[in-house]
Design a protein around this motif. Structure first.
Motif, PDB file in Angstrom:
ATOM      1  N   UNK A 271       0.839  -1.205   0.000  1.00  0.00           N
ATOM      2  CA  UNK A 271       0.000   0.000   0.000  1.00  0.00           C
ATOM      3  C   UNK A 271       0.871   1.251   0.000  1.00  0.00           C
ATOM      4  N   UNK A 272       1.927   1.240   0.800  1.00  0.00           N
ATOM      5  CA  UNK A 272       2.837   2.381   0.842  1.00  0.00           C
ATOM      6  C   UNK A 272       3.499   2.615  -0.516  1.00  0.00           C
ATOM      7  N   UNK A 273       3.944   1.528  -1.139  1.00  0.00           N
ATOM      8  CA  UNK A 273       4.572   1.644  -2.453  1.00  0.00           C
ATOM      9  C   UNK A 273       3.559   2.079  -3.501  1.00  0.00           C
ATOM     10  N   UNK A 274       2.353   1.545  -3.415  1.00  0.00           N
ATOM     11  CA  UNK A 274       1.301   1.947  -4.344  1.00  0.00           C
ATOM     12  C   UNK A 274       0.987   3.423  -4.240  1.00  0.00           C
ATOM     13  N   UNK A 275       1.040   3.957  -3.027  1.00  0.00           N
ATOM     14  CA  UNK A 275       0.776   5.384  -2.838  1.00  0.00           C
ATOM     15  C   UNK A 275       1.877   6.218  -3.482  1.00  0.00           C
ATOM     16  N   UNK A 276       3.118   5.732  -3.405  1.00  0.00           N
ATOM     17  CA  UNK A 276       4.221   6.430  -4.076  1.00  0.00           C
ATOM     18  C   UNK A 276       4.000   6.443  -5.591  1.00  0.00           C
ATOM     19  N   UNK A 277       3.539   5.326  -6.132  1.00  0.00           N
ATOM     20  CA  UNK A 277       3.232   5.247  -7.561  1.00  0.00           C
ATOM     21  C   UNK A 277       2.157   6.266  -7.927  1.00  0.00           C
ATOM     22  N   UNK A 278       1.113   6.324  -7.101  1.00  0.00           N
ATOM     23  CA  UNK A 278       0.008   7.256  -7.373  1.00  0.00           C
ATOM     24  C   UNK A 278       0.498   8.700  -7.391  1.00  0.00           C
ATOM     25  N   UNK A 279       1.295   9.073  -6.403  1.00  0.00           N
ATOM     26  CA  UNK A 279       1.793  10.451  -6.325  1.00  0.00           C
ATOM     27  C   UNK A 279       2.652  10.795  -7.540  1.00  0.00           C
TER      28      UNK A 279
END
Length: 287
Positions: free
Chosen positions: A59-67
């Motif tokens: 989830x943390x990595x996915x949020x970085x992708x989103x940003x």
């Protein structure tokens, strides 16, 4: 309709822009649900705690992708998507062991080994720069590396004269794990992330080529916009697909949202169909 530069808008590109917004909205929705699920999670034992830790990282990595994708930084986002991909590959391989607890223990023990070797290199680097290095820390690391649990990762060279640490927790590299994967698209995704887009992670000349060509021999604006949009869509799709896979694959991942997860996968496929976007079949969760 005209674009910001006063020229006719490329209709196909406009549809791709629409799909980009929908993919990013979908990614944000999944991440928000995942974050809420993590807060409510109540892991009961070591395996559940392991799965929760993996899901939290996803989830943390996915949020970085989103940003990054929200600001059109698809090149940098491709490095983060690699992490999601590797999590999927390793978690799938863990399932092939007859004893999942033993596989998880081995995976975790190798993670500890990597941390120790990293700390050892940092001490060596400090010594090289002339900085004082803690003898106590160095001794502690050496003792930890000499622990019997770490010996399972010691390997002997072909000539039998040297020992070295195993290069992975399971004695297979990532490509080898993709080859034996049950997922038909695993190798396709590997080739995209570690071949087609690899230069974007490593900063090779290929990562600068389009920008160099833009200044030396400019193409129509729509060309660059379409190229960027395709990459953002592809990476966003990968991120959504891999997050959903991990949520489904990890036995101890936070419960709930089962119906939503099915709808999210369907929506991702519908986005590609509605806007005539080739998502490379990456949204096919069960292939």
């Amino acid at each position: 309709m005209t674009d910001l530069h006063g020229g006719p808008r490329f209709f196909g590109l406009e549809r791709k822009y629409m799909s980009t917004a929908q993919i990013l909205d979908l990614l944000e929705e999944i991440l928000a649900a995942g974050s809420r699920a993590i807060l409510k999670a109540m892991p009961r034992g070591p395996l559940d705690k392991f799965d929760l830790a993996v899901f939290e990282r996803a989830v943390s990595t996915g949020d970085a992708v989103r940003l990054l994708l929200s600001n059109d930084h698809w090149e940098t986002a491709s490095a983060a998507v690699r992490q999601l991909f590797e999590l999927c590959v390793h978690m799938e391989h863990i399932e092939t062991y007859p004893n999942r607890a033993a596989a998880v223990a081995r995976f975790s023990e190798y993670g500890d080994l990597q941390q120790l070797l990293g700390a050892q290199r940092e001490l060596q680097h400090s010594h090289y720069k002339g900085q004082s290095a803690s003898i106590q820390d160095a001794t502690t690391i050496e003792m930890a590396l000499a622990h019997p649990h770490k010996s399972q990762f010691l390997r002997t060279s072909k000539d039998g004269k040297r020992t070295h640490w195993a290069q992975s927790w399971c004695d297979k590299n990532l490509k080898e794990l993709c080859v034996v994967s049950e997922r038909k698209l695993r190798m396709m995704n590997y080739e995209i992330l570690y071949s087609a887009w690899s230069e974007q992670v490593h900063g090779t000349p290929g990562s600068l080529y389009e920008r160099i060509r833009f200044h030396l021999s400019p193409q129509p604006l729509d060309y660059y916009q379409a190229l960027e949009t395709d990459r953002v869509n592809g990476i966003g799709t990968m991120a959504v697909t891999m997050l959903l896979e991990l949520w489904e694959r990890l036995p101890g991942s936070p419960p709930g949202y089962e119906a939503e997860r099915h709808l999210w996968a369907t929506r991702l496929t519908d986005i590609g169909t509605l806007h005539a976007i080739d998502l490379g079949s990456l949204a096919q969760r069960h292939t």
